[in-house]
Design a protein around this motif. Structure first.
Motif, PDB file in Angstrom:
ATOM      1  N   GLU A  92       0.823  -1.213   0.000  1.00  0.00           N
ATOM      2  CA  GLU A  92       0.000   0.000   0.000  1.00  0.00           C
ATOM      3  C   GLU A  92       0.859   1.267   0.000  1.00  0.00           C
ATOM      4  OE1 GLU A  92      -3.339   2.240   2.823  1.00  0.00           O
ATOM      5  OE2 GLU A  92      -2.760   0.165   3.228  1.00  0.00           O
ATOM      6  N   GLU A  93       1.854   1.315   0.876  1.00  0.00           N
ATOM      7  CA  GLU A  93       2.688   2.518   0.977  1.00  0.00           C
ATOM      8  C   GLU A  93       3.590   2.677  -0.247  1.00  0.00           C
ATOM      9  OE1 GLU A  93       2.323   4.866   3.122  1.00  0.00           O
ATOM     10  OE2 GLU A  93       0.776   3.743   4.202  1.00  0.00           O
ATOM     11  N   PRO A 134       1.137   7.164 -13.068  1.00  0.00           N
ATOM     12  CA  PRO A 134      -0.241   7.618 -12.828  1.00  0.00           C
ATOM     13  C   PRO A 134      -1.299   6.534 -12.672  1.00  0.00           C
ATOM     14  CG  PRO A 134       0.413   8.039 -15.095  1.00  0.00           C
ATOM     15  CD  PRO A 134       1.645   7.600 -14.369  1.00  0.00           C
ATOM     16  N   LYS A 135      -1.070   5.362 -13.232  1.00  0.00           N
ATOM     17  CA  LYS A 135      -2.097   4.319 -13.167  1.00  0.00           C
ATOM     18  C   LYS A 135      -1.522   3.066 -12.515  1.00  0.00           C
ATOM     19  CE  LYS A 135      -4.585   5.919 -17.282  1.00  0.00           C
ATOM     20  NZ  LYS A 135      -5.059   5.552 -18.637  1.00  0.00           N
ATOM     21  N   ILE A 136      -1.853   2.881 -11.240  1.00  0.00           N
ATOM     22  CA  ILE A 136      -1.340   1.738 -10.478  1.00  0.00           C
ATOM     23  C   ILE A 136      -2.502   0.943  -9.906  1.00  0.00           C
ATOM     24  CG2 ILE A 136      -0.019   1.012  -8.447  1.00  0.00           C
ATOM     25  CD1 ILE A 136       1.740   3.434  -8.800  1.00  0.00           C
ATOM     26  N   LEU A 137      -2.415  -0.361 -10.026  1.00  0.00           N
ATOM     27  CA  LEU A 137      -3.393  -1.259  -9.413  1.00  0.00           C
ATOM     28  C   LEU A 137      -2.725  -2.084  -8.328  1.00  0.00           C
ATOM     29  CD1 LEU A 137      -6.205  -2.674  -9.341  1.00  0.00           C
ATOM     30  CD2 LEU A 137      -5.252  -4.342 -10.952  1.00  0.00           C
ATOM     31  N   VAL A 138      -3.342  -2.126  -7.155  1.00  0.00           N
ATOM     32  CA  VAL A 138      -2.948  -3.080  -6.122  1.00  0.00           C
ATOM     33  C   VAL A 138      -3.925  -4.250  -6.218  1.00  0.00           C
ATOM     34  CG1 VAL A 138      -2.781  -3.536  -3.660  1.00  0.00           C
ATOM     35  CG2 VAL A 138      -1.893  -1.397  -4.583  1.00  0.00           C
ATOM     36  N   LEU A 139      -3.413  -5.381  -6.631  1.00  0.00           N
ATOM     37  CA  LEU A 139      -4.226  -6.586  -6.792  1.00  0.00           C
ATOM     38  C   LEU A 139      -4.037  -7.454  -5.554  1.00  0.00           C
ATOM     39  CD1 LEU A 139      -6.069  -8.070  -8.855  1.00  0.00           C
ATOM     40  CD2 LEU A 139      -4.010  -9.238  -9.672  1.00  0.00           C
ATOM     41  N   LYS A 140      -5.050  -7.481  -4.711  1.00  0.00           N
ATOM     42  CA  LYS A 140      -4.952  -8.211  -3.446  1.00  0.00           C
ATOM     43  C   LYS A 140      -5.534  -9.611  -3.610  1.00  0.00           C
ATOM     44  CE  LYS A 140      -6.035  -7.918   1.496  1.00  0.00           C
ATOM     45  NZ  LYS A 140      -4.628  -8.077   1.905  1.00  0.00           N
ATOM     46  N   PHE A 198     -11.472   3.404 -12.120  1.00  0.00           N
ATOM     47  CA  PHE A 198     -10.018   3.330 -12.103  1.00  0.00           C
ATOM     48  C   PHE A 198      -9.506   4.679 -12.618  1.00  0.00           C
ATOM     49  CE2 PHE A 198     -10.320  -1.496 -12.900  1.00  0.00           C
ATOM     50  CZ  PHE A 198     -10.455  -1.731 -11.539  1.00  0.00           C
ATOM     51  N   ASN A 199      -9.209   5.572 -11.719  1.00  0.00           N
ATOM     52  CA  ASN A 199      -8.860   6.931 -12.103  1.00  0.00           C
ATOM     53  C   ASN A 199      -7.362   7.166 -12.087  1.00  0.00           C
ATOM     54  OD1 ASN A 199     -11.625   7.808 -12.318  1.00  0.00           O
ATOM     55  ND2 ASN A 199     -11.707   7.758 -10.079  1.00  0.00           N
ATOM     56  N   SER A 200      -6.880   7.834 -13.106  1.00  0.00           N
ATOM     57  CA  SER A 200      -5.473   8.183 -13.169  1.00  0.00           C
ATOM     58  C   SER A 200      -5.123   9.129 -12.033  1.00  0.00           C
ATOM     59  CB  SER A 200      -5.169   8.847 -14.513  1.00  0.00           C
ATOM     60  OG  SER A 200      -3.821   9.234 -14.587  1.00  0.00           O
ATOM     61  N   GLY A 201      -3.966   8.912 -11.422  1.00  0.00           N
ATOM     62  CA  GLY A 201      -3.511   9.778 -10.345  1.00  0.00           C
ATOM     63  C   GLY A 201      -3.849   9.279  -8.963  1.00  0.00           C
ATOM     64  N   SER A 202      -4.576   8.186  -8.861  1.00  0.00           N
ATOM     65  CA  SER A 202      -4.866   7.580  -7.562  1.00  0.00           C
ATOM     66  C   SER A 202      -4.714   6.065  -7.672  1.00  0.00           C
ATOM     67  CB  SER A 202      -6.284   7.938  -7.096  1.00  0.00           C
ATOM     68  OG  SER A 202      -7.242   7.444  -7.997  1.00  0.00           O
ATOM     69  N   VAL A 203      -4.341   5.438  -6.578  1.00  0.00           N
ATOM     70  CA  VAL A 203      -4.121   3.997  -6.577  1.00  0.00           C
ATOM     71  C   VAL A 203      -5.470   3.274  -6.596  1.00  0.00           C
ATOM     72  CG1 VAL A 203      -3.120   2.048  -5.326  1.00  0.00           C
ATOM     73  CG2 VAL A 203      -1.985   4.288  -5.279  1.00  0.00           C
ATOM     74  N   SER A 204      -5.611   2.295  -7.479  1.00  0.00           N
ATOM     75  CA  SER A 204      -6.826   1.476  -7.538  1.00  0.00           C
ATOM     76  C   SER A 204      -6.578   0.153  -6.828  1.00  0.00           C
ATOM     77  CB  SER A 204      -7.224   1.221  -8.987  1.00  0.00           C
ATOM     78  OG  SER A 204      -7.471   2.432  -9.671  1.00  0.00           O
ATOM     79  N   TYR A 205      -7.642  -0.393  -6.256  1.00  0.00           N
ATOM     80  CA  TYR A 205      -7.536  -1.645  -5.510  1.00  0.00           C
ATOM     81  C   TYR A 205      -8.570  -2.640  -6.018  1.00  0.00           C
ATOM     82  CZ  TYR A 205      -4.670   0.938  -2.155  1.00  0.00           C
ATOM     83  OH  TYR A 205      -3.673   1.687  -1.577  1.00  0.00           O
ATOM     84  N   VAL A 226       1.078  -6.822  -6.754  1.00  0.00           N
ATOM     85  CA  VAL A 226       0.281  -7.918  -6.212  1.00  0.00           C
ATOM     86  C   VAL A 226       0.578  -8.088  -4.720  1.00  0.00           C
ATOM     87  CG1 VAL A 226      -0.263 -10.376  -6.347  1.00  0.00           C
ATOM     88  CG2 VAL A 226       0.293  -9.098  -8.432  1.00  0.00           C
ATOM     89  N   ASP A 227      -0.471  -7.935  -3.930  1.00  0.00           N
ATOM     90  CA  ASP A 227      -0.408  -8.211  -2.489  1.00  0.00           C
ATOM     91  C   ASP A 227      -0.774  -9.677  -2.328  1.00  0.00           C
ATOM     92  OD1 ASP A 227      -0.695  -8.400   0.231  1.00  0.00           O
ATOM     93  OD2 ASP A 227      -2.201  -6.815   0.426  1.00  0.00           O
ATOM     94  N   ALA A 228       0.237 -10.535  -2.319  1.00  0.00           N
ATOM     95  CA  ALA A 228       0.007 -11.973  -2.437  1.00  0.00           C
ATOM     96  C   ALA A 228      -0.294 -12.629  -1.097  1.00  0.00           C
ATOM     97  CB  ALA A 228       1.228 -12.646  -3.065  1.00  0.00           C
ATOM     98  N   LEU A 229      -0.976 -13.748  -1.181  1.00  0.00           N
ATOM     99  CA  LEU A 229      -1.135 -14.604  -0.011  1.00  0.00           C
ATOM    100  C   LEU A 229       0.228 -15.163   0.387  1.00  0.00           C
ATOM    101  CD1 LEU A 229      -4.269 -16.615  -1.155  1.00  0.00           C
ATOM    102  CD2 LEU A 229      -4.204 -15.088   0.824  1.00  0.00           C
ATOM    103  N   PRO A 230       0.412 -15.513   1.663  1.00  0.00           N
ATOM    104  CA  PRO A 230       1.673 -16.157   2.047  1.00  0.00           C
ATOM    105  C   PRO A 230       1.894 -17.441   1.246  1.00  0.00           C
ATOM    106  CG  PRO A 230       0.412 -15.528   3.988  1.00  0.00           C
ATOM    107  CD  PRO A 230      -0.491 -15.326   2.815  1.00  0.00           C
TER     108      PRO A 230
END
Length: 266
Positions: A97-98, A108-114, A148-155, A195-199
């Motif tokens: 996240e950080e 500008p276009k970032i996705l955090v895929l959890k 999914f907006n440019s300039g902010s992180v999408s989740y 990618v915020d992956a599972l252990p």
């Protein structure tokens, strides 16, 4: 006598230190480069000057560590970077996240895929269906329609169940093909996917997931991650042909900076 003392020390050390203690421990486990050294943020409700200062310093050092990590990932355009730990409690989500929040300033276009166990929420399932059914283009600004907006992180939360459903609905040969196609669609929307992956000990589809990940950052929690689990996790990643890039030492106990040798208070 000296030999006996050495033997005693080795035996004592092996029993006393079963967790990763430092960067030195990691150098004995792997040749991977260190990608980040992230100290714990000190929490305090005290108004005493010394304790408040330690909290401020620890927050600053945490931000420094994240910035260093973000700089190393800054040029990874159109790639999938996975953050993963060997077991639960490594602090992967916070780092992802950080890091995303730092990178959004230049990417500008970032996705955090959890990745999650079970099924995604109904809202996320609707988003997933929309992604699959509409390939984005610059003319219709599809990403904005999906929030999914440019300039902010999408989740986006997703589990392997969604990949199974996608593969089945599209009559694909296997889940791996479905996963690759889905990630390719996401790459059309985003400049970078974290990618915020599972252990690792929670994964059952490692060989499949390895095919869609371009780089892997291994997260290890100092004074907590068992050495045995860290070794086993690395072996699994290597045997499944993940592209291992480096490791992050989380909750680091000692950091040399312009503050001097910083140490967590006991």
């Amino acid at each position: 006598v000296g030999l006996l003392l050495c033997i005693f020390y080795i035996i004592f050390y092996s029993f006393r230190y079963k967790e990763v203690q430092s960067e030195e421990t990691m150098s004995q486990i792997t040749n991977l480069p260190k990608y980040g050294n992230i100290p714990e943020i000190q929490g305090t409700t005290s108004t005493k000057g010394k304790q408040v200062m330690r909290k401020v310093i620890s927050e600053d050092l945490f931000n420094q560590g994240i910035k260093v990590l973000a700089l190393k990932l800054q040029s990874q355009s159109k790639e999938v970077v996975m953050f993963v730990g060997s077991t639960v409690g490594e602090g992967v989500s916070k780092i992802v996240e950080e890091t995303a929040n730092n990178l959004i300033k230049t990417t500008p276009k970032i996705l955090v895929l959890k990745m999650i166990n079970g099924k995604a929420t109904e809202q996320n399932k609707d988003i997933i269906k929309q992604i699959i059914s509409s390939t984005p283009s610059s003319s219709d600004n599809s990403s904005n329609k999906l929030n999914f907006n440019s300039g902010s992180v999408s989740y986006l939360e997703i589990s392997y169940t969604e990949f199974d459903e996608y593969s089945r609905d599209n009559k694909l040969d296997d889940q791996a093909t479905g996963m690759e196609q889905f990630i390719d669609i996401l790459k059309d929307y985003f400049d970078l996917i974290l990618v915020d992956a599972l252990p690792i000990d929670k994964y059952t589809y490692l060989p499949t997931f390895a095919k869609v990940v371009d780089k892997t950052i291994y997260v290890v929690k100092e004074d907590s991650s068992p050495i045995k689990s860290v070794r086993n996790g690395l072996e699994q990643l290597e045997s499944n042909r993940f592209a291992l890039t480096g490791y992050v030492l989380n909750y680091s106990n000692g950091v040399s900076t312009y503050y001097g040798d910083y140490k967590k208070s006991g």
